[in-house]
Structures are given as structure tokens and as C-alpha cells.
Design an enzyme around this catalytic site. Structure first.
Site, mmCIF file in Angstrom:
data_model
loop_
_atom_site.group_PDB
_atom_site.id
_atom_site.type_symbol
_atom_site.label_atom_id
_atom_site.label_comp_id
_atom_site.label_asym_id
_atom_site.label_seq_id
_atom_site.Cartn_x
_atom_site.Cartn_y
_atom_site.Cartn_z
ATOM 1 N N GLU A 151 2.985 -9.995 -0.876
ATOM 2 C CA GLU A 151 1.854 -10.202 0.037
ATOM 3 C C GLU A 151 2.184 -11.292 1.055
ATOM 4 O OE1 GLU A 151 -1.687 -11.055 -2.121
ATOM 5 O OE2 GLU A 151 -3.001 -10.836 -0.383
ATOM 6 N N LYS A 158 8.275 9.937 -1.733
ATOM 7 C CA LYS A 158 8.584 11.373 -1.792
ATOM 8 C C LYS A 158 7.629 12.097 -2.740
ATOM 9 C CE LYS A 158 13.379 11.237 -0.441
ATOM 10 N NZ LYS A 158 14.442 10.345 -0.911
ATOM 11 N N ASP A 164 5.386 -0.010 -6.317
ATOM 12 C CA ASP A 164 6.358 0.823 -5.606
ATOM 13 C C ASP A 164 5.650 2.070 -5.066
ATOM 14 O OD1 ASP A 164 8.643 -0.817 -6.367
ATOM 15 O OD2 ASP A 164 8.286 -0.076 -8.395
ATOM 16 N N ASP A 212 0.537 -3.136 0.955
ATOM 17 C CA ASP A 212 0.754 -3.048 2.411
ATOM 18 C C ASP A 212 0.915 -1.584 2.810
ATOM 19 O OD1 ASP A 212 3.256 -3.048 0.859
ATOM 20 O OD2 ASP A 212 4.118 -2.551 2.806
#
Ligand code: SAH
Length: 240
Positions: free
Chosen positions: A194, A119, A115, A151
Site C-alpha cells: 500500500e 489470467k 496476488d 491497487d
């Protein structure tokens, strides 16, 4: 989650009991028994990557840590259906992994499509930030490896800065793994994310980094272990 689903989830989890470790601390210091190495994927998701690796090399023990049980159960079912005996899933937050691995017990850590927590104020949750990195240095053997795929370029850049700040050896850094000349020889196993991102044409970033000498970051390791211990205490007293 609705109660019916929860009941069904528990039933499925029970059926995979053989590959799910609910008392990982009981295996501390003994994970490698009968195997040549221990490799850990943090946030293993639905398990395509870790079960693919385990099927390929039965001499290695693969441990998948995943905090969402409805996801973990899918990974566990894949391992059971494939008849794998060298993969174990640990439900829960990887923040507590020093409770069930000895220092130096892990050979390699995989971080796939973690993840990004974009922020600034959530930086502490990133699996490649200062909250977790000292744990990896502590638990990986001397010269152990972290292999990361993502990514997300901002997360990747952040991660590379972390690796540098801990004095890691940057063995491979790629900003478009699937189009590197060495890619074909890598034997890469695609994760669920992926597959999705590469089909959409998003370049995949890849890092393979070697751990520094543990003593060179001793202060950060000690501070991290202390912070984790305090958080455990807090949770024990007040809940999550
Ligand atoms: N590796 C998979 C899933 C990526 S999504 C893939 O590449 O397809 C990230 C996963 O990490 C999620 O399943 C999430 O539940 C898990 N995760 C995030 N933080 C975690 C933590 N601290 N401990 C354990 N699992 C975590």
C-alpha cells in the site's frame, strides 16, 4: 535459494519461534483464549499491517498466514522486536485453514494486496474466488467481516462480484480509499504494498463486507471442504 541463505533463514525462524506456530491444529478452537477476538490476515507479507494492528489493541489476537517463509520471517522479527504477545504467524497455504480453525472461530479476515492472478485459467488461485470464499464463510463467526485492500481494479471488481454472489452485506466499497472523507478517522495502517502503490499515486480500493448466513451457502461450503480434503490426500500421496 542457496544453502547458506537457507541455513541463515532457519536460524532466523528459530529465533522467532515464540511467534511462529508450526502446529496450528493444536490451537484449533482455542485461539481466542484470554482475548476478546481473533482476526486473521491472509498473505501478511512482511507484517507491517498485522504488527501495527496488534500493537494498537492487545485485547485482540492477530494471526498472520503466509506461505513464503523468507517473507514471513521478516514479519515475525518485527513482532519479536516490538515485544508483541498477541500476534502469531502460521507458515503455509491458507487453503488449509479449516484444519486449524473451528467454524465461526474468526471475527475478521484481512486480505491486503493479494496476488491478482490476472489470467482466467489461474482464477482458482485468487484469494477472493470460489476456491477460498466458502472457507471464509465457514470459519468467520455469524456476521463476521472481510476487509480487503488492493491497487488492482480488475481483482477488486472480481472480488465484489464474488461477495455479491455469496450474499455478503457490502458495508463499505471504495475505489480510492485514501481520498475518502472518512479516511482520516479510519485509523488505516499501511501495508508494504500500500505504501509503495499510494506513493506512486495509484488509487487503493477497499471493501468491508459482512458474511451471509452460513446455511445459505452450505452447498458451496461442503463442496469446498471436500475439494480441499481431496487435494490434501493427493499431496500426501504424490507431494506438491
Ligand atoms: N499483505 C502484504 C503482502 C501482499 S503480497 C502487503 O499488502 O504488503 C501477497 C502475499 O500473499 C505474498 O506474500 C504471498 O506469499 C501471500 N500469499 C499468496 N497466496 C497465499 C496463500 N494461499 N496462503 C498464504 N499466503 C499467500
Amino acid at each position: 535459494m542457496r544453502p547458506r541463505n537457507k541455513k541463515n533463514l532457519n536460524k532466523r525462524l528459530l529465533a522467532c519461534g515464540g511467534v511462529i506456530e508450526r502446529d496450528p491444529a493444536s490451537r484449533r478452537g482455542r485461539w481466542a483464549e484470554g482475548r476478546e477476538a481473533v482476526r486473521v490476515e491472509i498473505g501478511c507479507g512482511k507484517g507491517d499491517f498485522i504488527t501495527g494492528l496488534a500493537a494498537r489493541d492487545p485485547r485482540i489476537l492477530y494471526v498472520g498466514i503466509e506461505c513464503v517463509e523468507s517473507v514471513l520471517v521478516i514479519a515475525a522479527e518485527k513482532a519479536v522486536n516490538a515485544g508483541l504477545s498477541n500476534v502469531v504467524f502460521v507458515p503455509g497455504n491458507a487453503l488449509y485453514m479449516a484444519e486449524f480453525f473451528d467454524p465461526g472461530e474468526i471475527d475478521e479476515i484481512y486480505l491486503n494486496f493479494s496476488d491478482p492472478w490476472p489470467k482466467e485459467r489461474n482464477q482458482k488461485n485468487r484469494l477472493t474466488g470460489d476456491t477460498f470464499m466458502p472457507l471464509y464463510v465457514h470459519l468467520l463467526k455469524d456476521g463476521g467481516l472481510i476487509c480487503q485492500k488492493t491497487d488492482n481494479r480488475p481483482l477488486f471488481d472480481f472480488s465484489v462480484e464474488t461477495y455479491k454472489s455469496y450474499g455478503c452485506g457490502l458495508e463499505t466499497i471504495s475505489y480510492d480509499l485514501h481520498h475518502e472523507s472518512y479516511y482520516g478517522g479510519l485509523g488505516n495502517i499501511l501495508t508494504e504494498y500500500e505504501k509503495k502503490f499510494s506513493e506512486a499515486g495509484t488509487p487503493i480500493c477497499y471493501a468491508k463486507v459482512r458474511m451471509p448466513d452460513r446455511d445459505s451457502v452450505r452447498d458451496r461450503i461442503d463442496a469446498c471442504l471436500e475439494a480441499v480434503r481431496k487435494r490434501r490426500e493427493f499431496e500426501a500421496r504424490f507431494g506438491h
